[in-house]
Enzyme design. Structure first.
Site, PDB file in Angstrom:
ATOM      1  N   LYS A 265     -66.770 -56.127 -28.323  1.00  0.00           N
ATOM      2  CA  LYS A 265     -66.253 -55.824 -29.666  1.00  0.00           C
ATOM      3  C   LYS A 265     -65.167 -56.843 -29.981  1.00  0.00           C
ATOM      4  O   LYS A 265     -64.368 -57.183 -29.107  1.00  0.00           O
ATOM      5  CB  LYS A 265     -65.684 -54.399 -29.721  1.00  0.00           C
TER       6      LYS A 265
ATOM      7  N   ASP B 118     -63.784 -54.530 -25.278  1.00  0.00           N
ATOM      8  CA  ASP B 118     -63.018 -55.179 -26.340  1.00  0.00           C
ATOM      9  C   ASP B 118     -62.589 -56.586 -25.964  1.00  0.00           C
ATOM     10  O   ASP B 118     -62.163 -56.812 -24.826  1.00  0.00           O
ATOM     11  CB  ASP B 118     -61.720 -54.371 -26.538  1.00  0.00           C
TER      12      ASP B 118
ATOM     13  N   GLU C  33     -62.113 -49.150 -39.091  1.00  0.00           N
ATOM     14  CA  GLU C  33     -60.936 -48.335 -38.741  1.00  0.00           C
ATOM     15  C   GLU C  33     -60.061 -48.151 -39.974  1.00  0.00           C
ATOM     16  O   GLU C  33     -59.713 -49.122 -40.666  1.00  0.00           O
ATOM     17  CB  GLU C  33     -60.137 -49.033 -37.619  1.00  0.00           C
TER      18      GLU C  33
ATOM     19  N   ASP D  91     -58.913 -52.234 -26.032  1.00  0.00           N
ATOM     20  CA  ASP D  91     -57.641 -52.852 -25.638  1.00  0.00           C
ATOM     21  C   ASP D  91     -56.470 -51.914 -25.935  1.00  0.00           C
ATOM     22  O   ASP D  91     -55.321 -52.244 -25.648  1.00  0.00           O
ATOM     23  CB  ASP D  91     -57.459 -54.229 -26.288  1.00  0.00           C
TER      24      ASP D  91
HETATM   25  O1  KIV Z   1     -59.079 -50.547 -28.630  1.00  0.00           O
HETATM   26  C1  KIV Z   1     -59.548 -49.473 -29.042  1.00  0.00           C
HETATM   27  O2  KIV Z   1     -59.462 -48.444 -28.389  1.00  0.00           O
HETATM   28  C2  KIV Z   1     -60.208 -49.466 -30.336  1.00  0.00           C
HETATM   29  C3  KIV Z   1     -60.479 -48.145 -30.980  1.00  0.00           C
HETATM   30  C4  KIV Z   1     -59.233 -47.595 -31.560  1.00  0.00           C
HETATM   31  C5  KIV Z   1     -61.564 -48.248 -31.982  1.00  0.00           C
HETATM   32  O3  KIV Z   1     -60.460 -50.511 -30.884  1.00  0.00           O
END
Ligand code: KIV
Length: 262
Positions: free
Chosen positions: A111, A83, A180, A44
């Site tokens: 995720k 995500d 993270e 995201d």
């Molecule tokens: O949204 C994203 O790109 C992420 C990464 C920074 C791990 O969650």
């Protein structure tokens, strides 16, 4: 052969590092997948990188599904992780709907950002056939609640609760944990105790896999460059070489270096 969750689990067993990059469109998906990047994360972060917002909060499930479908069309062999945007996992009903849209758009897994409270949602998603990565530590969707983009788990109490959260979510069925901005000593304790693969960003070389935002590693960052970012574009000067250099550096344990860690 396509990368699957089993491939990543085997990497963990074999102590073989694997590479992850964010990806948002078909052309880059083709380049990344051809270069051997194991996992393409439709993050995201597209809200900041592509849409120009100053956080990821305005991104919708429809945005994520659109970009997931674009990435799926350019993919040859990588695993696609999509995500959940802000609030998509606020209730199990919303989580099931979001997962349905993202998986139908071509994701292989989803995720979700949060902490130990995600356990029930993760168990429900798993029961419905959805593989899940739980994103812990600095969770950018909670930037307002966290009071900024800060390293997490620095003191004993927060380190202990991060470790407990990771164990709780593994028990709940999480297939991968993503950390993270976590001090590497805390990451090392988490990696030792978990049997699922751990992906890190700013979490140290102890992780099984490493992820960076694609535009950051290509030197296209327009604002603050986080400490954990390395520009892989500068030496070769072309995108396929930069992606291949990142993939090699991760697999050979040469990235991240001490200056990229907390
Ligand atoms: O949204 C994203 O790109 C992420 C990464 C920074 C791990 O969650």
């Amino acid at each position: 052969m396509s990368v699957t969750l089993r491939t990543l689990q085997q990497y963990k067993t074999d102590e073989q590092k694997f590479s992850v990059l964010t990806c948002y469109d078909a052309t880059f998906a083709h380049t990344l997948s051809e270069a051997g990047i194991d996992v393409m994360l439709v993050g995201d972060t597209l809200g900041m990188i592509l849409q120009g917002h100053d956080s990821t909060l305005p991104v919708t499930v429809a945005d994520m599904a659109y970009h997931t479908a674009c990435v799926a069309r350019g993919n040859s062999a990588s695993l696609i992780m999509a995500d959940f945007p802000f609030m998509a996992g606020a209730t199990t009903e919303r989580a099931l709907e979001a997962a349905h849209e993202l998986m139908a758009a071509g994701a292989n897994m989803v995720k979700i950002e949060g902490a130990g409270w995600l356990a029930e949602t993760i168990t429900t998603l798993k029961r419905n056939g959805v593989a899940v990565c739980a994103h812990l530590g600095l969770t950018p969707q909670s930037v307002n609640a966290l009071g900024g983009f800060r390293v997490q788990g620095r003191d004993d109490d927060s380190a202990r609760s991060l470790i407990n959260d990771a164990l709780t979510l593994e028990d709940a069925g999480a297939d991968i944990i993503l950390l993270e901005c976590v001090p590497r000593a805390v990451t090392a304790r988490i990696c030792e105790q978990l049997s699922v693969p751990v992906i890190g960003i700013g979490a140290g070389p102890e992780c099984d896999g490493q992820v960076l935002v694609l535009h950051d590693m290509l030197g296209l960052n327009t604002g603050h460059v986080p400490r954990f970012v390395k520009n892989f574009m500068a030496p070769g000067g072309d995108i396929p070489s930069a992606v291949a250099a990142y993939d090699r550096a991760v697999r050979e344990g040469r990235f991240p270096e001490p200056q990229h860690c907390f």
